[in-house]
Design a protein around this motif. Sequence first.
Motif, PDB file in Angstrom:
ATOM      1  N   MET A  25     -89.415  13.939  84.608  1.00  0.00           N
ATOM      2  CA  MET A  25     -89.687  15.116  85.438  1.00  0.00           C
ATOM      3  C   MET A  25     -88.466  15.445  86.253  1.00  0.00           C
ATOM      4  SD  MET A  25     -92.577  16.211  84.619  1.00  0.00           S
ATOM      5  CE  MET A  25     -92.610  17.444  85.892  1.00  0.00           C
ATOM      6  N   LEU A  26     -88.489  16.564  86.839  1.00  0.00           N
ATOM      7  CA  LEU A  26     -87.217  17.093  87.277  1.00  0.00           C
ATOM      8  C   LEU A  26     -87.043  17.279  88.767  1.00  0.00           C
ATOM      9  CD1 LEU A  26     -84.723  18.010  85.643  1.00  0.00           C
ATOM     10  CD2 LEU A  26     -85.431  20.332  86.176  1.00  0.00           C
TER      11      LEU A  26
ATOM     12  N   HIS B 162     -85.480   1.043  76.050  1.00  0.00           N
ATOM     13  CA  HIS B 162     -86.323   1.019  77.248  1.00  0.00           C
ATOM     14  C   HIS B 162     -86.418   2.420  77.825  1.00  0.00           C
ATOM     15  CE1 HIS B 162     -87.012  -3.203  77.617  1.00  0.00           C
ATOM     16  NE2 HIS B 162     -85.734  -3.503  77.635  1.00  0.00           N
ATOM     17  N   CYS B 163     -87.448   2.627  78.656  1.00  0.00           N
ATOM     18  CA  CYS B 163     -87.459   3.813  79.515  1.00  0.00           C
ATOM     19  C   CYS B 163     -86.942   3.373  80.879  1.00  0.00           C
ATOM     20  CB  CYS B 163     -88.876   4.375  79.623  1.00  0.00           C
ATOM     21  SG  CYS B 163     -90.006   3.321  80.545  1.00  0.00           S
ATOM     22  N   ALA B 164     -86.998   4.263  81.853  1.00  0.00           N
ATOM     23  CA  ALA B 164     -86.501   3.923  83.180  1.00  0.00           C
ATOM     24  C   ALA B 164     -87.205   2.683  83.727  1.00  0.00           C
ATOM     25  CB  ALA B 164     -86.697   5.108  84.130  1.00  0.00           C
TER      26      ALA B 164
ATOM     27  N   ALA C 170     -93.573  11.315  75.989  1.00  0.00           N
ATOM     28  CA  ALA C 170     -92.188  11.238  76.451  1.00  0.00           C
ATOM     29  C   ALA C 170     -92.105  10.711  77.877  1.00  0.00           C
ATOM     30  CB  ALA C 170     -91.518  12.610  76.359  1.00  0.00           C
TER      31      ALA C 170
ATOM     32  N   PRO D 113     -92.405   6.407  76.691  1.00  0.00           N
ATOM     33  CA  PRO D 113     -91.140   6.969  76.192  1.00  0.00           C
ATOM     34  C   PRO D 113     -90.588   6.269  74.955  1.00  0.00           C
ATOM     35  CG  PRO D 113     -91.072   6.660  78.578  1.00  0.00           C
ATOM     36  CD  PRO D 113     -92.309   5.977  78.096  1.00  0.00           C
ATOM     37  N   VAL D 114     -90.757   4.950  74.879  1.00  0.00           N
ATOM     38  CA  VAL D 114     -90.134   4.245  73.764  1.00  0.00           C
ATOM     39  C   VAL D 114     -90.861   4.543  72.445  1.00  0.00           C
ATOM     40  CG1 VAL D 114     -89.476   1.972  72.895  1.00  0.00           C
ATOM     41  CG2 VAL D 114     -89.127   2.529  75.292  1.00  0.00           C
TER      42      VAL D 114
ATOM     43  N   THR E  69     -94.849  19.989  78.490  1.00  0.00           N
ATOM     44  CA  THR E  69     -94.332  18.692  78.930  1.00  0.00           C
ATOM     45  C   THR E  69     -93.011  18.363  78.250  1.00  0.00           C
ATOM     46  OG1 THR E  69     -95.528  17.644  77.137  1.00  0.00           O
ATOM     47  CG2 THR E  69     -96.679  17.814  79.253  1.00  0.00           C
ATOM     48  N   ARG E  70     -92.434  17.232  78.647  1.00  0.00           N
ATOM     49  CA  ARG E  70     -91.234  16.740  77.967  1.00  0.00           C
ATOM     50  C   ARG E  70     -91.528  16.478  76.488  1.00  0.00           C
ATOM     51  NH1 ARG E  70     -88.972  18.424  81.599  1.00  0.00           N
ATOM     52  NH2 ARG E  70     -87.670  17.393  83.159  1.00  0.00           N
TER      53      ARG E  70
ATOM     54  N   VAL F 249     -92.388   9.625  84.415  1.00  0.00           N
ATOM     55  CA  VAL F 249     -91.797   8.515  83.666  1.00  0.00           C
ATOM     56  C   VAL F 249     -91.325   7.392  84.583  1.00  0.00           C
ATOM     57  CG1 VAL F 249     -89.470   9.529  83.553  1.00  0.00           C
ATOM     58  CG2 VAL F 249     -90.218   7.941  81.794  1.00  0.00           C
ATOM     59  N   GLU F 250     -90.939   7.737  85.798  1.00  0.00           N
ATOM     60  CA  GLU F 250     -90.319   6.726  86.661  1.00  0.00           C
ATOM     61  C   GLU F 250     -91.330   5.774  87.282  1.00  0.00           C
ATOM     62  OE1 GLU F 250     -89.791   9.984  86.922  1.00  0.00           O
ATOM     63  OE2 GLU F 250     -87.652  10.311  86.516  1.00  0.00           O
TER      64      GLU F 250
ATOM     65  N   LEU G  34     -85.846   2.833  90.616  1.00  0.00           N
ATOM     66  CA  LEU G  34     -86.813   3.865  90.232  1.00  0.00           C
ATOM     67  C   LEU G  34     -87.089   4.808  91.395  1.00  0.00           C
ATOM     68  CD1 LEU G  34     -89.315   1.661  88.202  1.00  0.00           C
ATOM     69  CD2 LEU G  34     -87.599   3.234  87.308  1.00  0.00           C
ATOM     70  N   ALA G  35     -87.197   4.224  92.588  1.00  0.00           N
ATOM     71  CA  ALA G  35     -87.538   5.032  93.763  1.00  0.00           C
ATOM     72  C   ALA G  35     -86.506   6.128  93.985  1.00  0.00           C
ATOM     73  CB  ALA G  35     -87.646   4.138  94.993  1.00  0.00           C
TER      74      ALA G  35
ATOM     75  N   LEU H  53     -85.059   7.864  91.914  1.00  0.00           N
ATOM     76  CA  LEU H  53     -85.159   8.968  90.959  1.00  0.00           C
ATOM     77  C   LEU H  53     -86.236   9.987  91.316  1.00  0.00           C
ATOM     78  CD1 LEU H  53     -84.793   6.818  87.742  1.00  0.00           C
ATOM     79  CD2 LEU H  53     -83.134   8.473  88.570  1.00  0.00           C
TER      80      LEU H  53
ATOM     81  N   ILE I 271     -85.127  12.590  75.989  1.00  0.00           N
ATOM     82  CA  ILE I 271     -86.414  12.993  76.573  1.00  0.00           C
ATOM     83  C   ILE I 271     -86.412  12.899  78.092  1.00  0.00           C
ATOM     84  CG2 ILE I 271     -87.790  12.442  74.516  1.00  0.00           C
ATOM     85  CD1 ILE I 271     -88.492   9.758  75.869  1.00  0.00           C
TER      86      ILE I 271
ATOM     87  N   CYS J 109     -85.868  10.401  80.155  1.00  0.00           N
ATOM     88  CA  CYS J 109     -86.656   9.283  80.684  1.00  0.00           C
ATOM     89  C   CYS J 109     -85.887   8.503  81.728  1.00  0.00           C
ATOM     90  CB  CYS J 109     -87.111   8.364  79.561  1.00  0.00           C
ATOM     91  SG  CYS J 109     -85.829   7.239  78.988  1.00  0.00           S
ATOM     92  N   ASN J 110     -84.596   8.751  81.842  1.00  0.00           N
ATOM     93  CA  ASN J 110     -83.774   8.114  82.870  1.00  0.00           C
ATOM     94  C   ASN J 110     -83.509   6.637  82.657  1.00  0.00           C
ATOM     95  OD1 ASN J 110     -82.840   9.985  84.873  1.00  0.00           O
ATOM     96  ND2 ASN J 110     -84.987  10.381  85.351  1.00  0.00           N
ATOM     97  N   ALA J 111     -83.799   6.121  81.460  1.00  0.00           N
ATOM     98  CA  ALA J 111     -83.474   4.718  81.202  1.00  0.00           C
ATOM     99  C   ALA J 111     -81.977   4.482  81.365  1.00  0.00           C
ATOM    100  CB  ALA J 111     -83.913   4.322  79.799  1.00  0.00           C
TER     101      ALA J 111
ATOM    102  N   GLU K 161     -86.272  24.037  76.074  1.00  0.00           N
ATOM    103  CA  GLU K 161     -85.872  23.003  77.030  1.00  0.00           C
ATOM    104  C   GLU K 161     -85.075  21.898  76.325  1.00  0.00           C
ATOM    105  OE1 GLU K 161     -88.952  21.238  79.651  1.00  0.00           O
ATOM    106  OE2 GLU K 161     -88.187  19.293  78.981  1.00  0.00           O
TER     107      GLU K 161
ATOM    108  N   MET L   1     -79.756   0.701  75.897  1.00  0.00           N
ATOM    109  CA  MET L   1     -81.162   0.732  76.288  1.00  0.00           C
ATOM    110  C   MET L   1     -81.819   2.099  76.094  1.00  0.00           C
ATOM    111  SD  MET L   1     -81.713  -1.637  79.632  1.00  0.00           S
ATOM    112  CE  MET L   1     -81.619  -3.441  79.538  1.00  0.00           C
TER     113      MET L   1
ATOM    114  N   SER M  44     -84.018   5.041  75.270  1.00  0.00           N
ATOM    115  CA  SER M  44     -85.365   4.929  74.706  1.00  0.00           C
ATOM    116  C   SER M  44     -85.471   5.496  73.306  1.00  0.00           C
ATOM    117  CB  SER M  44     -86.384   5.618  75.613  1.00  0.00           C
ATOM    118  OG  SER M  44     -86.087   6.989  75.701  1.00  0.00           O
TER     119      SER M  44
END
Lengths: 949, 201
Positions: free
Chosen positions: A1-2, A102-104, A231, A235-236, A259-260, A823-824, A838-839, A841, B14, B16-18, B48, B154, B156
Amino acid sequence: MLLKRLTRRAPAPTLPRTLDRREFLKRSGIAAGGAGLAATLPFNLIERAEGETPAAAVGKAELKHTICPHCAVGCSIDATVENGVWTRQNPVFDSPINLGAHCAKGAAARETTNSDRRLKYPMKLENGRYRRLSWDQALDEISAKLLELRKASGPDAVYWIGSSKHCNEQAYLLRKFVSLWGTNNCDHQARICHSTTVAGVANTFGYGAMTNSFNDMLNTKAMLFIGSNAAEAHPVSMQMVLHAKENGARMIVVDPRFTRTAAKAHHHIAIRPGTDIPFVWGVLRTIFENRWEDAKFIAARVHGMEDVRREVAQWTPQRVEAVTGVKPADVRLVAETLAKNRPSTVVWCMGITQHTVGSANVRALSILQLALGNIGVSGGGTNIFRGHDNVQGATDVGPNADSLPAYYGLTEAAWRHWAGVWGLSYDWIQGRFASKELMEKPGMTISRWIDGVLEKSDAIDQGSNLRAVFYWGHAPNSQTRGLDMAEAMKKLDLLVVIDPYPSATAAMAAMERTDGVYLLPAATQFESHGSVTNSNRSLQWREQVVAPVFESRKDHTIMAQLAQRLGFGAELTKNFQMQGDEPVIEDILREINRGALTIGYSGQSPERLKLHMLNKHTFNARTLRAEGGPCDGEYYGLPWPCWGTPELKHPGTPLLYDESKSVAQGGLPFRANWGIEHNGQSMLAADGSATAGSEITTGYPQFDSVLLKKLGWWSELTPAEQASAQGKSWSTDVSGGIIRVAIKHGCAPFGNARARCVVWNFPDPVPVHREPLYSSRPDLVKQYPTYDDKKTFWRLPTLYRSIQQAADYSAKFPLVMTSGRLVEYEGGGDESRSNIWLAELQQEMFCDIHPADANDRGVKPHDYIWVATPAGARIKVRARVTRSVGRGVVFLPYHFAGWWQGKDIRDKYPEGAVPYVSGEAANTAWTYGYDAVTMMQETKTSLCQITRA
Amino acid sequence: MARMRFLCDAERCIDCNACAVACKNENEVPWGINRRRVVTLNEGVPGEKSISVACMHCTDAPCIAVCPVSCIYQTPEGVVLHNKDVCIGCGYCFYACPFGAPQFPQTSAFGVRGKMDKCTFCAGGPEKDMSEAEFKKYGRNRLAEGKLPLCAEMCSTKALLAGDGDVLADIMRTRAAARGGSMELNGWATAYGAAGTKESR
């Protein structure tokens, strides 16, 4: 998200002042060792190592293999541990599940053990402040109070909220713990995430789980995501999804929001929240109209499709558009894409499940896949992405209000089965309950415990109101009706929070009361070990990365220590070796293996799972099958059902209901769970429809000793097996003999039946459209009303029609409100908002609102706004003006807490444990509404009004 | 010798910020310093696209050209690094950089006097490879360990790639061949006209 408006500085210390780790260690006196060895450590480790280094470990770097603690994709993580501190996190390219990705949240895993916002020692609310006390004192006081409440009001006066964050062994042990305490009042996150999926899918096919796997999506030719934002939430999984798309698969996303995930699809179709059934029926009508259904599959393996055909006939394209807002061309596009690109798969998540009609939604999609013949084939299936790292496992064997482990239910037969596995007398267990009736009656649900406290006691279907609640690894702000929850917390005699983070529970309770709350620090998933079941039913083994930090203890240790004080410690741990107060995890899994036959949790011994983890690289990422090596031919993580004893070496079942393989090789028909016939129609599979190699080539019922004898196979049991199997069925013969012999003859122990389109035990045997309780379309409410109120439902009165018809809410609250994930963060978010990486972001709670709706209200981007709801609450959040929501729809993420209706309540957290980021909880303002089968809460469709703050 | 590159595949990213978190994790980057970030264009509407951005380690790097104390340099692998002991924190590189890569912390181990900090391609700095001093000032030196930047390792969806430019090109060629020429691809409308793209809602 943005949103991501980044402040340049880390949040200022909150009041009361936050201790940094160094200062905490200094003051708390926890530091062991210290200055002498600090000089030998790398610079960045000095601060941490001071407190945590066991002297013996100095200078040694170890590699530990674990699994991400967030969603149910199940990504592998390798941790480098130096001097007892997790210093580096390495991608695991060998894992067939995530291939290093991985995701965030996964990328931030290391901070979980290092965050200084953890709950550090037991605390107790005294005169409105949380104060430290010792473990012994805390456990003594809590257990004394529990015994007092038990004496006064019976065992059902205590509510146990367990966790999908516990490993299988801990989740299972908690269900056993609660059973021996003498109640069914327990639950966990699955209730409010996929309970409707489990009920809906199990009642259609036989098992309540994702049928295929993330990896198998590589084989699909078309994907329909409906109510899933993979997403952001998984995410993975998008690694497989996008790979499939690049290889030609079509991808459609149906969601009220762009959505993403929608951004990556070929088509996005916006739908009015709460109208999934009309949409799916519109698609199915188009399929029937064009004769695109798989007639052969339906004839051989499906029951009741004709009833569905009659229901969907009314959903003409025009009518679908009038109700859902989806254009006829888009309905046709979906039907044609899924039909002409087979195998096609359907993915759903909370957008489908969290509705008053959640279990009906789930069934509509299951029926769609049956009509297309997409079940039991690679590339097809209902790919249900689950939300927590072990939510599938906790659903399978953990604290569920309506069943003992492994879906045995609560019948006397079920209790006798588990009493046998536990080595306890049935009569003794029954004596622990208030009555046999309550022993066999489902408990209250996590979504409704507040009503168990607040409801008039004569309206409750048990002896007493709830007087004590345990929050054991669960956030409060993931449940709706926050105002009522605060009221319920005020009325309790005792509230106990067992969590690595004090969580919003601590702050909410301190807002309402001045005593009677205990906080106990639990170890995280990285500070313990055990097995976890990912979304595609694979069990993975976690190693312990570091010892529990600060004073935290492992959950299963706490269970044993509490049981000891409550007088059933010896019974709880009878079959386990103990290391001090800690039951040996491997022994718990072996007990699960012995008892959980229904879903094939029997073959996954600790030894086999550990072997898989050490040989991840031998598994093919497309098939999940090992090619060579010590696990040759087995599927990764022995996805359940993994039949029989570990010695049987069943490879696991990668795809449910796949007849192309033999049962011994992971094949499966549909389960025979609804009798042999219904209303004169056979419920068993047609002649010629059976798994490969089956000696019975037609439908057959579940195996039991009688059937075995009829078939002349009884003599194939060993004498010991015969002694165990006599008078038992495949699911209660703990020797595993019936299962072994059935599989030897190529048969599925649970029978070979038809999938059900008509679920006669549900309120709507064939799903029908019903408007949400808080509908934006009062004109449609008359035509598609909700259910009648229920007097007792999971022990509580539950309202439907009387809420829906009480008022035209849409006049005062004209905006449709929906909620979901970022996602975060994950769940209630206290853990992830306490993770500094994470915080940073996502620093503010917000509400997505369309530019037109914002302009109508004089709201500009980033303004503070009030979101007011029919629940009588209002929350203050930032406006994120965006076209990702349609006009008339707003979206709220639900991960925030620490503000309460515009007020900052961070001072209610215990000292030093406030998350880095705080905000309003969406659920503070969320309204009433529960699924008519499982009591799932409605969080996807409600109403609100927005004003500038 | 390999020429190191980053490449972010916008068809796969996507948001996801990984990558951003992996960078923080591996290099212990403090709050407020963002060596890598994800940018999303046309958010919430068809078209997008997200893309992960950090220092691009330009061949003819403008930051190197403008640095008044010549503290920025390029390694033989093409990685652009700098010397924080020499850096005066003037921010001229920030002017010159087309990607907003240079970061200027207020206080922290990464630059006590507001010295510039940026992505190092996980290649540390001028200090001795894998030394404490290098880690403290610049973060990990994964290249010296024989590994690639953790952000890409890493990712995703394997959108963000890092490594030898030739290898990256091969990977992208394979992906492009699988995808084929299509209206759905990013940039297609720009190159061949907007026919077939949806209007924003």
